[in-house]
Motif scaffolding. Structure first.
Motif, PDB file in Angstrom:
ATOM      1  N   PRO A 246       8.911 -39.048 -30.259  1.00  0.00           N
ATOM      2  CA  PRO A 246       9.301 -37.761 -30.686  1.00  0.00           C
ATOM      3  C   PRO A 246       9.087 -36.495 -29.829  1.00  0.00           C
ATOM      4  O   PRO A 246       7.775 -36.868 -29.194  1.00  0.00           O
ATOM      5  N   ILE A 247       9.538 -35.707 -29.612  1.00  0.00           N
ATOM      6  CA  ILE A 247       9.172 -34.264 -29.004  1.00  0.00           C
ATOM      7  C   ILE A 247       8.168 -33.447 -29.608  1.00  0.00           C
ATOM      8  O   ILE A 247       8.569 -32.889 -30.531  1.00  0.00           O
ATOM      9  N   ASP A 248       6.887 -33.620 -29.312  1.00  0.00           N
ATOM     10  CA  ASP A 248       5.865 -33.010 -29.741  1.00  0.00           C
ATOM     11  C   ASP A 248       4.877 -32.693 -28.503  1.00  0.00           C
ATOM     12  O   ASP A 248       4.999 -32.568 -27.601  1.00  0.00           O
ATOM     13  N   GLU A 249       3.680 -32.311 -29.088  1.00  0.00           N
ATOM     14  CA  GLU A 249       2.498 -31.944 -27.937  1.00  0.00           C
ATOM     15  C   GLU A 249       2.238 -33.091 -27.195  1.00  0.00           C
ATOM     16  O   GLU A 249       2.101 -33.110 -25.829  1.00  0.00           O
ATOM     17  N   GLN A 250       2.382 -34.417 -27.791  1.00  0.00           N
ATOM     18  CA  GLN A 250       2.135 -35.530 -26.956  1.00  0.00           C
ATOM     19  C   GLN A 250       3.145 -35.659 -25.840  1.00  0.00           C
ATOM     20  O   GLN A 250       2.989 -36.228 -24.649  1.00  0.00           O
ATOM     21  N   TRP A 251       4.511 -35.573 -26.242  1.00  0.00           N
ATOM     22  CA  TRP A 251       5.625 -35.848 -25.382  1.00  0.00           C
ATOM     23  C   TRP A 251       5.487 -34.623 -24.110  1.00  0.00           C
ATOM     24  O   TRP A 251       5.764 -35.143 -23.114  1.00  0.00           O
ATOM     25  N   VAL A 252       5.044 -33.557 -24.493  1.00  0.00           N
ATOM     26  CA  VAL A 252       4.916 -32.315 -23.401  1.00  0.00           C
ATOM     27  C   VAL A 252       3.767 -32.791 -22.480  1.00  0.00           C
ATOM     28  O   VAL A 252       3.920 -32.664 -21.305  1.00  0.00           O
ATOM     29  N   ARG A 253       2.762 -33.449 -23.045  1.00  0.00           N
ATOM     30  CA  ARG A 253       1.902 -33.854 -21.994  1.00  0.00           C
ATOM     31  C   ARG A 253       2.214 -35.121 -21.052  1.00  0.00           C
ATOM     32  O   ARG A 253       1.810 -35.005 -20.032  1.00  0.00           O
ATOM     33  N   ALA A 254       2.878 -35.983 -21.946  1.00  0.00           N
ATOM     34  CA  ALA A 254       3.457 -36.869 -21.128  1.00  0.00           C
ATOM     35  C   ALA A 254       4.414 -36.450 -20.015  1.00  0.00           C
ATOM     36  O   ALA A 254       4.485 -37.064 -18.992  1.00  0.00           O
ATOM     37  N   LEU A 255       5.407 -35.530 -20.336  1.00  0.00           N
ATOM     38  CA  LEU A 255       6.149 -34.879 -19.418  1.00  0.00           C
ATOM     39  C   LEU A 255       5.518 -34.055 -18.101  1.00  0.00           C
ATOM     40  O   LEU A 255       5.901 -34.160 -17.023  1.00  0.00           O
ATOM     41  N   ASN A 256       4.328 -33.382 -18.458  1.00  0.00           N
ATOM     42  CA  ASN A 256       3.536 -32.865 -17.556  1.00  0.00           C
ATOM     43  C   ASN A 256       2.877 -33.800 -16.516  1.00  0.00           C
ATOM     44  O   ASN A 256       3.067 -33.760 -15.366  1.00  0.00           O
ATOM     45  N   GLU A 257       2.609 -35.031 -17.117  1.00  0.00           N
ATOM     46  CA  GLU A 257       2.068 -36.012 -16.379  1.00  0.00           C
ATOM     47  C   GLU A 257       3.102 -36.703 -15.334  1.00  0.00           C
ATOM     48  O   GLU A 257       3.044 -37.150 -14.209  1.00  0.00           O
ATOM     49  N   ILE A 258       4.507 -36.725 -15.817  1.00  0.00           N
ATOM     50  CA  ILE A 258       5.653 -37.264 -15.002  1.00  0.00           C
ATOM     51  C   ILE A 258       5.828 -36.305 -13.991  1.00  0.00           C
ATOM     52  O   ILE A 258       5.975 -36.543 -12.639  1.00  0.00           O
ATOM     53  N   ASP A 259       5.758 -34.971 -14.231  1.00  0.00           N
ATOM     54  CA  ASP A 259       5.937 -33.988 -13.336  1.00  0.00           C
ATOM     55  C   ASP A 259       5.255 -34.075 -12.264  1.00  0.00           C
ATOM     56  O   ASP A 259       5.337 -33.671 -10.871  1.00  0.00           O
ATOM     57  N   ALA A 260       3.564 -34.010 -12.573  1.00  0.00           N
ATOM     58  CA  ALA A 260       2.587 -34.090 -11.231  1.00  0.00           C
ATOM     59  C   ALA A 260       2.901 -35.383 -10.533  1.00  0.00           C
ATOM     60  O   ALA A 260       2.650 -35.360  -9.299  1.00  0.00           O
ATOM     61  N   ARG A 261       3.204 -36.453 -11.112  1.00  0.00           N
ATOM     62  CA  ARG A 261       3.447 -37.684 -10.550  1.00  0.00           C
ATOM     63  C   ARG A 261       4.556 -37.756  -9.487  1.00  0.00           C
ATOM     64  O   ARG A 261       4.541 -38.139  -8.359  1.00  0.00           O
ATOM     65  N   THR A 262       5.728 -37.149  -9.869  1.00  0.00           N
ATOM     66  CA  THR A 262       6.839 -36.715  -9.207  1.00  0.00           C
ATOM     67  C   THR A 262       6.314 -35.798  -7.878  1.00  0.00           C
ATOM     68  O   THR A 262       7.038 -36.158  -6.725  1.00  0.00           O
ATOM     69  N   SER A 263       5.752 -34.726  -8.213  1.00  0.00           N
ATOM     70  CA  SER A 263       5.507 -33.906  -7.005  1.00  0.00           C
ATOM     71  C   SER A 263       4.767 -34.926  -6.128  1.00  0.00           C
ATOM     72  O   SER A 263       4.796 -34.724  -4.669  1.00  0.00           O
ATOM     73  N   SER A 264       3.710 -35.688  -6.649  1.00  0.00           N
ATOM     74  CA  SER A 264       2.723 -36.389  -5.641  1.00  0.00           C
ATOM     75  C   SER A 264       3.599 -37.575  -4.647  1.00  0.00           C
ATOM     76  O   SER A 264       3.409 -37.894  -3.606  1.00  0.00           O
ATOM     77  N   ILE A 265       4.383 -38.120  -5.478  1.00  0.00           N
ATOM     78  CA  ILE A 265       5.297 -39.126  -5.112  1.00  0.00           C
ATOM     79  C   ILE A 265       6.178 -38.605  -3.954  1.00  0.00           C
ATOM     80  O   ILE A 265       6.351 -39.347  -2.832  1.00  0.00           O
TER      81      ILE A 265
END
Length: 676
Positions: A246-265
């Motif tokens: 579900p879209i909640d605080e944990q989902w937002v943290r996971a999205l930020n992690e995906i964003d950071a990994r995308t920038s690094s990759i």
């Protein structure tokens, strides 16, 4: 047992030989634990002792044999004689007195009466001759041998008596030997097992050393490769959260992690020395990214659609559903800018409809507030007895409660009220009392300022990728219909009114709104504020000019009917009374209200010019009215009373404009005093 030993080792002839007995002294017998068992060395026969070449000289002297009999026989198994020991025969010849000199190889002769120097201190003869000394020695030896025989017989008898005891001891010793053998076997087995364990320990130590080396190598590899792998790896938990969670605080943290990994990759993929593992991760990352965009789109669209529901409070959705997850739109704007722009436009259109519909309903509720009706005759020089028309707003009734349009009264409280809340629609519809035009004007603009501030703050925080100029344009786009409704309301309120105080109060309320917007740093409503001012100020000047024209028209009529219309009693009694005129009361109250509302006014406002024109017309009117009197003194007293009344009314006013007006009327009073 001892008897068998003795009989086995010596013959009866050897037992009776005196020369052999001195060799077996008591010191040579090893006594056992029961006083008489010989040692192992005592098993040597007496004949072997006689042929031993290295016996002491004392034993040789005690035998009494001839020198030739004592010469040793050379055998193959004998030990060589030491070089530092003299020849026994030579020592014997020295003892018996053979002093003949001889060759070094021959025996050395020693004087008969002389003692060899080696035996001077070693042998004491006590004045006896050699034969007597030897005889005494033989007697001593025989005595010792007899004692020895007696002791041996006693020892044998004692052994036979205690044979059982010795047998038990032998059995015990045999048992101890068996136990010792078992213990020895156990110890041998234990030693063998201990050796095996020791070998295993050595193996484990070698294995442990190898494992430590491998662990250290792995740590070194992890230290080198860990950061690189961490930058390009995505945990399964994060992917599962993005796809199914579900879209909640944990989902937002996971999205930020995906964003950071995308920038690094992406950075590693664009570099010249990119890792091959990046190419394996990028397809998975693209799929996760597309899934995240899809879920963000669905979530934002559902929240925007919810704002179109009837009787919904948009601020609840904005604060609890959108601002709380503002990172969603930030990620969407970077990942898919076109979709982000479409969602932003959908939100703008929705909120435009939302505010337009809600403010339209609120305006309909404000129109039900009863406003004092306006009449063109409500001017300074107008006839107050003329009939008033109905309300200016729909829903008003004719014959409303009478009020003084020239007196400020308690209307100033609306400016001094610290309550910043707008009147609700329900209370506006239920209110049955009459109010000035400033009441609906204030409530509408307070509600407008609050909603503009809330919406601007939300757009600035949620649509952070946009610049401030873009956000301002979007807010104006949202509230443009609402601004139009506000301007329409203002035009309707002031279109036909002659309430100069009400219009000036609306001006001050509009200025308060501008100050509040500046304090909140909301620049988007400046055009609306300026537009309202462009409606209010011209209307205020028009009303002030209407007051001046009414005074001019009243002063231009010099006939009897005009004087009667302006008299206090309604008749031609200005010739008989110097009391202040009723227009002076009107003018003083109107002037007082304008000065109170302009206590903090600036020099750029048109109030001072309009008030100066109105004051000039009033002075002209008073001068014309004073000429109707026959007595000059009465005329001066009439002017003095009117100006004194005005000074009394405006005495408590403050500000630059009030000071100018008091100074003017004070000069007029002084002129009246000089004339009188």
């Amino acid at each position: 047992m001892w008897r068998d030993r003795i009989s086995g080792q010596s013959t009866p002839s050897s037992m009776n030989r005196a020369p052999s007995l001195p060799r077996r002294s008591s010191s040579q017998l090893a006594q056992g634990p029961y006083g008489g068992r010989p040692r192992a060395s005592s098993r040597v026969s007496s004949t072997s002792l006689l042929v031993t070449p290295n016996e002491s000289t004392a034993s040789l002297g005690a035998t009494g044999q001839a020198p030739n009999a004592m010469r040793p026989r050379q055998t193959s198994g004998q030990r060589p004689r030491p070089t530092n020991v003299p020849e026994p025969t030579e020592v014997l010849h020295e003892i018996i007195g053979d002093r003949q000199s001889r060759h070094p190889d021959a025996p050395v002769s020693i004087p008969q009466n002389a003692k060899p120097p080696q035996l001077i201190d070693a042998i004491e003869f006590h004045g006896l001759s050699l034969e007597a000394f030897v005889a005494r020695a033989d007697r001593s030896q025989r005595s010792r041998n007899s004692k020895y025989s007696q002791v041996s017989v006693q020892t044998v008898e004692q052994f036979e008596q205690e044979q059982g005891r010795f047998q038990d001891l032998h059995t015990a010793i045999t048992g101890c030997d068996d136990v010792s053998k078992s213990v020895e076997q156990y110890l041998n087995d234990f030693q063998a097992e201990l050796g095996a364990v020791s070998a295993e320990i050595e193996t484990l130590q070698r294995r442990s050393t190898q494992l430590n080396a491998m662990l250290e190598n792995r740590r070194n590899v992890e230290r080198l490769l860990g950061p690189a792998l961490e930058e390009i790896s995505i945990s399964p938990k994060t992917v599962r959260t993005i796809v199914e969670g579900p879209i909640d605080e944990q989902w937002v943290r996971a999205l930020n992690e995906i964003d950071a990994r995308t920038s690094s990759i992406e950075a590693k993929a664009s570099s010249s020395n990119g890792l091959k593992a990046v190419e394996d991760v990028r397809p998975l990352l693209v799929d996760v990214k597309n899934k995240a965009i899809e879920r963000i789109r669905d979530y934002l669209v559902s929240q925007i659609r919810a704002m179109r529901s009837p009787n919904i409070n948009s601020q609840i959705i904005q604060q609890q559903r959108l601002v709380k997850f503002k990172d969603l739109y930030t990620y969407l704007s970077k990942a898919h800018s076109t979709l982000a722009g479409e969602i932003a436009q959908a939100y703008i259109n929705t909120m435009r409809w939302y505010y337009t519909s809600n403010f339209t309903r609120y305006l309909q509720a404000l129109e039900k507030i009863k406003v004092y009706p306006s009449d063109r005759n409500e001017v300074l020089g107008g006839d107050s007895s003329s009939h008033r028309s109905g309300n200016i707003l729909p829903g008003g009734r004719a014959g409303s409660a009478a009020h003084d349009p020239f007196s400020l009264g308690r209307r100033i409280d609306i400016l001094r009220n610290s309550n910043q809340q707008a009147l609700s629609s329900y209370l506006a519809e239920q209110d049955s009392s009459y109010h000035g035009i400033e009441v609906p004007f204030r409530n509408y603009n307070v509600a407008l300022v609050d909603n503009v501030s809330a919406e601007y703050s939300f757009l600035t925080e949620f649509f952070s990728p946009f610049s401030f100029h873009e956000i301002s344009r979007k807010v104006i786009e949202v509230f443009q219909p609402v601004f139009t409704l506000g301007q329409t309301l203002t035009k309707r309120l002031i279109e036909n009114t002659t309430d100069s105080l009400g219009v000036l109060i609306c001006v001050r309320l509009n200025q308060h709104s501008a100050f509040e917007l500046q304090r909140r740093k909301i620049p988007v409503a400046d055009s609306y504020i300026n537009g309202i001012n462009m409606h209010l100020w011209p209307r205020f000047q028009v009303i002030m000019d209407m007051h001046g024209e009414s005074l001019k028209k009243a002063g231009a009529n010099t006939g009897r009917s005009a004087v009667s219309a302006l008299s206090l009693a309604g008749g031609d009694d200005l010739k008989h009374s110097s009391a202040p005129h009723f227009l002076t009361q009107r003018f003083g109250q109107l002037l007082h209200g304008i000065l109170v509302l302009s206590s903090d006014a600036g020099d750029d406002e048109p109030v001072a010019n309009s008030l100066a024109r109105l004051r000039t017309e009033f002075d002209t009117l008073l001068t014309k009215l004073s000429r109707n009197g026959t007595d000059a003194k009465r005329r001066e007293r009439f002017l003095f009373n009117n100006y004194s009344l005005i000074m009394t009314i405006i005495s408590d006013t403050k500000g630059k404009l009030a000071a100018e007006q008091r100074q003017h009327f004070d000069e007029m009073l002084k002129n009246c005093s000089k004339r009188s």
